[in-house]
Design a protein around this motif. Structure first.
Motif, PDB file in Angstrom:
ATOM      1  N   PHE A 478       0.832  -1.206   0.000  1.00 42.61           N
ATOM      2  CA  PHE A 478       0.000   0.000   0.000  1.00 42.61           C
ATOM      3  C   PHE A 478       0.863   1.252   0.000  1.00 42.61           C
ATOM      4  O   PHE A 478       0.572   2.220  -0.700  1.00 42.61           O
ATOM      5  CB  PHE A 478      -0.943  -0.034   1.206  1.00 42.61           C
ATOM      6  CG  PHE A 478      -1.948   1.065   1.192  1.00 42.61           C
ATOM      7  CD1 PHE A 478      -2.863   1.173   0.157  1.00 42.61           C
ATOM      8  CD2 PHE A 478      -1.992   2.011   2.203  1.00 42.61           C
ATOM      9  CE1 PHE A 478      -3.796   2.194   0.129  1.00 42.61           C
ATOM     10  CE2 PHE A 478      -2.924   3.039   2.186  1.00 42.61           C
ATOM     11  CZ  PHE A 478      -3.829   3.132   1.145  1.00 42.61           C
ATOM     12  N   GLU A 479       1.942   1.206   0.769  1.00 43.99           N
ATOM     13  CA  GLU A 479       2.808   2.383   0.806  1.00 43.99           C
ATOM     14  C   GLU A 479       3.475   2.616  -0.554  1.00 43.99           C
ATOM     15  O   GLU A 479       3.574   3.745  -1.026  1.00 43.99           O
ATOM     16  CB  GLU A 479       3.860   2.227   1.902  1.00 43.99           C
ATOM     17  CG  GLU A 479       4.722   3.463   2.011  1.00 43.99           C
ATOM     18  CD  GLU A 479       5.317   3.659   3.384  1.00 43.99           C
ATOM     19  OE1 GLU A 479       4.576   3.534   4.375  1.00 43.99           O
ATOM     20  OE2 GLU A 479       6.526   3.924   3.457  1.00 43.99           O
ATOM     21  N   GLN A 482       0.950   4.111  -2.905  1.00 40.57           N
ATOM     22  CA  GLN A 482       0.709   5.530  -2.623  1.00 40.57           C
ATOM     23  C   GLN A 482       1.865   6.409  -3.061  1.00 40.57           C
ATOM     24  O   GLN A 482       1.659   7.526  -3.512  1.00 40.57           O
ATOM     25  CB  GLN A 482       0.541   5.706  -1.121  1.00 40.57           C
ATOM     26  CG  GLN A 482      -0.861   5.578  -0.657  1.00 40.57           C
ATOM     27  CD  GLN A 482      -0.910   6.027   0.774  1.00 40.57           C
ATOM     28  OE1 GLN A 482      -0.173   5.539   1.614  1.00 40.57           O
ATOM     29  NE2 GLN A 482      -1.764   6.966   1.051  1.00 40.57           N
ATOM     30  N   ASP A 503     -12.248  10.589  -6.499  1.00 38.64           N
ATOM     31  CA  ASP A 503     -11.060  10.256  -5.718  1.00 38.64           C
ATOM     32  C   ASP A 503     -10.131   9.319  -6.482  1.00 38.64           C
ATOM     33  O   ASP A 503      -8.934   9.292  -6.249  1.00 38.64           O
ATOM     34  CB  ASP A 503     -11.494   9.542  -4.425  1.00 38.64           C
ATOM     35  CG  ASP A 503     -11.411  10.462  -3.226  1.00 38.64           C
ATOM     36  OD1 ASP A 503     -10.977  11.599  -3.409  1.00 38.64           O
ATOM     37  OD2 ASP A 503     -11.782  10.019  -2.118  1.00 38.64           O
ATOM     38  N   ARG A 513      -6.428  11.338  -4.379  1.00 35.72           N
ATOM     39  CA  ARG A 513      -5.333  10.608  -3.739  1.00 35.72           C
ATOM     40  C   ARG A 513      -5.238   9.158  -4.178  1.00 35.72           C
ATOM     41  O   ARG A 513      -4.242   8.491  -3.969  1.00 35.72           O
ATOM     42  CB  ARG A 513      -5.533  10.625  -2.222  1.00 35.72           C
ATOM     43  CG  ARG A 513      -5.481  11.976  -1.609  1.00 35.72           C
ATOM     44  CD  ARG A 513      -5.952  11.915  -0.181  1.00 35.72           C
ATOM     45  NE  ARG A 513      -7.359  11.530  -0.086  1.00 35.72           N
ATOM     46  CZ  ARG A 513      -7.890  10.904   0.950  1.00 35.72           C
ATOM     47  NH1 ARG A 513      -7.129  10.545   1.949  1.00 35.72           N
ATOM     48  NH2 ARG A 513      -9.182  10.600   0.977  1.00 35.72           N
ATOM     49  N   PHE A 514      -6.335   8.640  -4.749  1.00 41.73           N
ATOM     50  CA  PHE A 514      -6.325   7.211  -5.088  1.00 41.73           C
ATOM     51  C   PHE A 514      -6.185   6.984  -6.584  1.00 41.73           C
ATOM     52  O   PHE A 514      -6.361   5.874  -7.061  1.00 41.73           O
ATOM     53  CB  PHE A 514      -7.573   6.542  -4.510  1.00 41.73           C
ATOM     54  CG  PHE A 514      -7.645   6.754  -3.034  1.00 41.73           C
ATOM     55  CD1 PHE A 514      -6.847   6.003  -2.193  1.00 41.73           C
ATOM     56  CD2 PHE A 514      -8.444   7.745  -2.485  1.00 41.73           C
ATOM     57  CE1 PHE A 514      -6.847   6.229  -0.825  1.00 41.73           C
ATOM     58  CE2 PHE A 514      -8.458   7.967  -1.124  1.00 41.73           C
ATOM     59  CZ  PHE A 514      -7.659   7.215  -0.289  1.00 41.73           C
TER      60      PHE A 514
END
Lengths: 600, 321
Positions: A478-479, A482, A503, A513-514
């Motif tokens: 996930f990091e 992102q 989003d 952000r996504f």
């Protein structure tokens, strides 16, 4: 003789000591748990007959609607706390319906809509003509479990908690349209008014469609008289979190953290009534195999997310079980970086990704992946080909004229050829000396994605694309996602029931952000904004149809399949009605047949 | 000896602080964010920031470290990020009795069964019984615990439903009365303790066998037999005592296990013990809880070693501390 006797005595002494040690250890451990939580049920089988047992993967975080964030938490506090409105998902249209005692947002076709509004705290509501305020009239006969009336001030108090940055509620987004929110801080004096105990007014800084106003103003209230002394910085660790005061059909009997949450039917409740089943136990069983075994041995009644590969054995071993499904809310996809992420990180400039930058290449990749094979091999009848992120369950907005891109490796090869990709000496496609080779990342612990990734790898190899697989621990994955370190990945989304995809697809990557792919299409931004301006969601249908056509054409990602989540149920449960809004959404209406009466 | 113990304890203090400091920095270097859960569509981007501010994660790392160390020196290890902001030692205090129960019972069973099998194998060296026990012990020793646990569940809960699969008590067990409750708890502990102890006992049996074989060849054993002592006394009093010396080291090193828990067994049998607390904390990047767990297991390893050394000196007068 004497020595032998002494030896025996010593041996007996040691043996006794050993048993005493064992006994002390077990007593010590049970003392810590055999506490004040005295069950009032009968023994053994009769206890099971009045108890519904639900196996959960993990414990609830908080049984407090302001800060509880996990699905388990909201399932449970939804039973303990009262709600302003009742909501239900209309399966014929895919629209959410909101109900007060004397008013409904939509009148459903006959036979639809089993949920009654009896649990709603609001008698009715009135939306102002300019759509900038909504006024609720509350009922008089609703009381917290300690006998105090539920009044409009409870709502104002609770919304102040939801909006308090120190408390950091995950639901503060619901307050985004209230007066003052546009300036960064909700002005609660103006935004929420309580002229008397049964009148509650919400004011917005802009016109808000009625269904959104109802959705955003019906956050669960807390009893103000109980919580008003708690300082915001102590809110998250207040002991009151362990002793919730509600008014709903169930109340908390016992919470052994990381083990079990036991709810008992709330005999005092008139919202709408005490729960039918006397005791509901939510048991934490972290291991999937054990959850399955427990369902098979009837030690638990409900297990969520059973893998399709286990159905046959499960149903064969225990004919008292059945598999139930909810709507299509979750999909998996393969994400392709549309932009050169490294360049964007370095300079903030947008440059097409060297491999996946062209819509033609992405379309070729979708044609190259045999999505049907993944569904047939793993999900079977519990998977549906996915075209875009608007679910077929949201019938009002779903574009059913779209034809899924079929598995066609010849077409994929031609599209790639047209884009300048030709086989190199090693059989891998090349363009200007660059090999078509990349790593497909996914998160660990997901058997379905592992299965799909292997098929994708083989499919792509067949048209000369080298796809290496890498599985990463979820946090790391996930990091990396992102921070835009991945070029291609497989992941999934669970969609909301109100469509709001900005989003994920908005062109402003700082705001959206996504939008991990970096896909940018001004028309998509425009359509999303236009849809938001419509006061009736159905009026936005043309925008959503066009939106789906654009995504289908541009293939910013390869949408793989929608997943019908599958839940294992004991046949002794009656009255359950599962749909996309949740497995447990009418659990207070469920009934248990005594074990002797379950049909064989 | 007292001075020796005190010296060792004093040395342990900087050692444990060193371990904690290293842990503090290493877990912050690992990718992942304690507020990651709050980064998802539908949740305001402010929430993750607010949560980080609450946890004090927005400060520069050296400031975080100094704040943390000054709290730790006052005995405050902080509140858990992932478990409803409970003080970390409350979280540990809830998990510890469960872990201690399982591990305590397991150790008792481990050493009792292991020593017995070891003695039999050694005394009946090279007989069919010895070979049978050796092969069986190796068979269980090489079996992964989680797989063995699942096999036991399939056998004793599915095929022959004799034992419960998970949890510490039956639904409604509170109404069985104290004795019934206790027996129910005992019933639930049989499978997990069996799994853990069969595996461990097999290892201990190998140790005891080896050490017994060495001892029974000694001259003093021959002397004991020659002076006409019964075989029981020779084996249990003269040989076993000496043969148990290496086992004492094992006991010392088992101390951390009692408190750190057996993760697989806790996950499979759904016991909320220390193993699960630790692993959940790692996955949730729950820094205070990870550090508190490291503190406990680090201290226990140091104490366990000290305990083993002291026991050694007590059991063997030749060793002077």
């Amino acid at each position: 003789m004497i020595e032998k006797g002494a030896c025996r005595f010593a041996a007996a002494y040691r043996l006794t000591g050993f048993f005493i040690a064992v006994f002390i250890i077990v007593v010590l451990s049970s003392c810590s748990k055999h506490d004040a939580s005295k069950a009032k049920t009968g023994k053994g089988q009769s206890a099971m007959d009045s108890t519904l047992v639900i196996a959960m993967l993990g414990d609830a975080d908080y049984l407090n609607p302001v800060i509880g964030t996990t699905v388990t938490s909201s399932n449970i506090f939804g039973l303990i706390y009262p709600s302003l409105l009742q909501s239900e998902f209309d399966t014929t249209t895919g629209l959410m319906n909101y109900m007060a005692l004397e008013k409904k947002l939509r009148v459903l076709q006959s036979g639809q809509g089993k949920k009654t509004p009896k649990a709603a705290l609001a008698r009715t509501w009135h939306m102002s003509d300019d759509n900038k305020s909504i006024t609720y009239i509350l009922r008089h006969d609703a009381f917290w479990d300690d006998g105090k009336p539920i009044i409009s001030a409870d709502f104002k108090f609770s919304y102040q908690l939801y909006g308090n940055p120190v408390i950091a509620s995950a639901r503060q987004q619901y307050l985004a349209e209230l007066v003052g929110a546009d300036k960064g801080r909700v002005d609660f004096d103006k935004a929420i008014e309580t002229p008397d105990d049964t009148t509650l007014v919400f004011r917005f800084y802009k016109p808000v469609p009625e269904h959104l106003a109802l959705f955003h103003t019906s956050l669960t209230p807390l009893p103000a008289h109980r919580w008003k002394g708690v300082k915001p910085d102590e809110f998250r660790h207040s002991p009151l979190n362990l002793d919730p005061l509600g008014a709903g059909p169930y109340k908390l009997r016992n919470w052994q953290q990381q083990q079990e949450i036991v709810l008992a039917s709330n005999r005092k409740s008139n919202l709408p009534k005490p729960g039918n089943i006397s005791v509901i136990s939510f048991k934490v069983v972290p291991d999937y195999t054990v959850r399955l075994t427990q369902l098979q041995t009837s030690a638990v009644d409900v297990v969520e997310n059973i893998k399709p590969e286990d159905f046959t054995a499960l149903l064969k071993a225990n004919n008292q079980l059945e598999i139930k499904t909810v709507g299509l809310r979750v999909y998996d996809y393969v994400g392709w970086s549309n932009i050169d992420q490294a360049e964007y990180q370095r300079t903030g400039k947008f440059k097409p990704h060297p491999l996946f930058g062209s819509a033609q290449v992405r379309l070729a990749l979708t044609h190259a992946i045999d999505r049907e094979a993944i569904i047939d091999g793993y999900l079977k009848q519990y998977g549906v080909i996915c075209n875009t992120d608007i679910s077929p369950s949201l019938k009002w907005a779903y574009n059913n004229r779209m034809v899924p891109h079929p598995y066609d490796s010849a077409k994929a090869s031609n599209l790639l050829k047209a884009d300048g990709w030709f086989p190199g000496p090693d059989g891998i496609l090349q363009k200007n000396g660059k090999r078509f080779s990349f790593t497909l990342y996914t998160n660990s612990g997901n058997a379905r994605r592992n299965y799909a990734s292997v098929i994708i790898q083989q499919n792509l190899r067949a048209i000369g694309i080298e796809c290496k697989l890498d599985v990463q621990e979820s946090n790391v994955f996930f990091e990396n996602l992102q921070s835009r370190k991945l070029d291609a990945w497989m992941a999934g989304w669970s969609i909301g029931l109100e469509i709001d995809p900005l989003d994920v697809w908005g062109s402003d990557l700082k705001k959206s952000r996504f939008n991990f792919t970096g896909y940018r299409n001004p028309r998509i931004d425009e359509l999303c904004e236009l849809a938001k301006l419509k006061m009736d969601p159905v009026g936005a249908k043309p925008y959503w149809l066009e939106y789906q056509e654009i995504l289908h054409r541009d293939q910013p990602i390869t949408f793989l399949y929608w997943i019908r989540e599958t839940q294992g149920f004991s046949k002794r449960i009656e009255g359950e009605d599962l749909n996309i809004s949740g497995t447990f959404y009418n659990i207070d209406d469920w009934r248990l047949r005594p074990s002797a009466n379950v049909t064989q | 000896m007292l001075i020796y113990i005190l010296k060792r304890l004093l040395i342990a203090i900087p050692l444990i602080f060193g371990v904690l400091t290293l842990t503090f920095f290493i877990i912050r270097l690992a990718p992942g964010d304690p507020a990651a859960f709050f980064i998802q569509p539908g949740i305001s981007p402010n929430v993750a920031e607010q949560i980080r501010a609450q946890y004090g994660l927005n400060d520069p790392l050296p400031i975080q470290y100094f704040k943390w160390i000054s709290n730790v020196l006052q005995g405050d290890f902080g509140r858990s990020f992932s478990r409803a902001q409970q003080p970390v030692f409350d979280v540990i205090a809830e998990a510890l009795p469960i872990t201690v129960t399982i591990a305590g019972l397991t150790l008792i069973a481990n050493f009792t069964i292991g020593i017995l099998i070891g003695i039999i194998s050694a005394v009946r060296q090279n007989t069919f019984l010895d070979r049978f026990l050796t092969v069986t012990a190796l068979f269980f020793y090489s079996m992964p615990e989680f797989w063995f646990a699942l096999m036991m569940i399939i056998l004793f809960a599915l095929k022959f439903p004799v034992f419960p699969v998970s949890g510490l008590n039956e639904i409604g067990a509170e109404s069985y009365g104290p004795l019934g409750f206790l027996l129910d708890r005992f019933w639930h502990l049989i499978l997990p303790v069996t799994v853990l102890s069969i595996n461990g006992a097999a290892g201990i049996a190998r140790y005891v066998r080896g050490s017994m074989l060495e001892v029974i060849r000694q001259d003093y054993i021959r002397t004991a037999r020659a002076k006409g002592l019964p075989e029981n006394v020779v084996i249990f009093k003269h040989a076993l005592r000496n043969a148990l010396l290496p086992v004492i080291t094992l006991m010392g090193s088992s101390l951390p296990f009692i408190f750190s828990g057996a993760l697989f067994i806790e996950v499979i049998f759904a016991f909320p013990g220390m193993g699960r607390v630790t692993v959940d904390a790692i996955f949730a990047r729950d820094y205070p809880l990870i550090i508190a767990n490291t503190f406990i297991s680090g201290s226990l390893i140091v104490l366990g070693n000290l305990f083993a050394d002291v026991l050694y000196a007590v059991a063997d007068p030749r060793i002077k501390l």
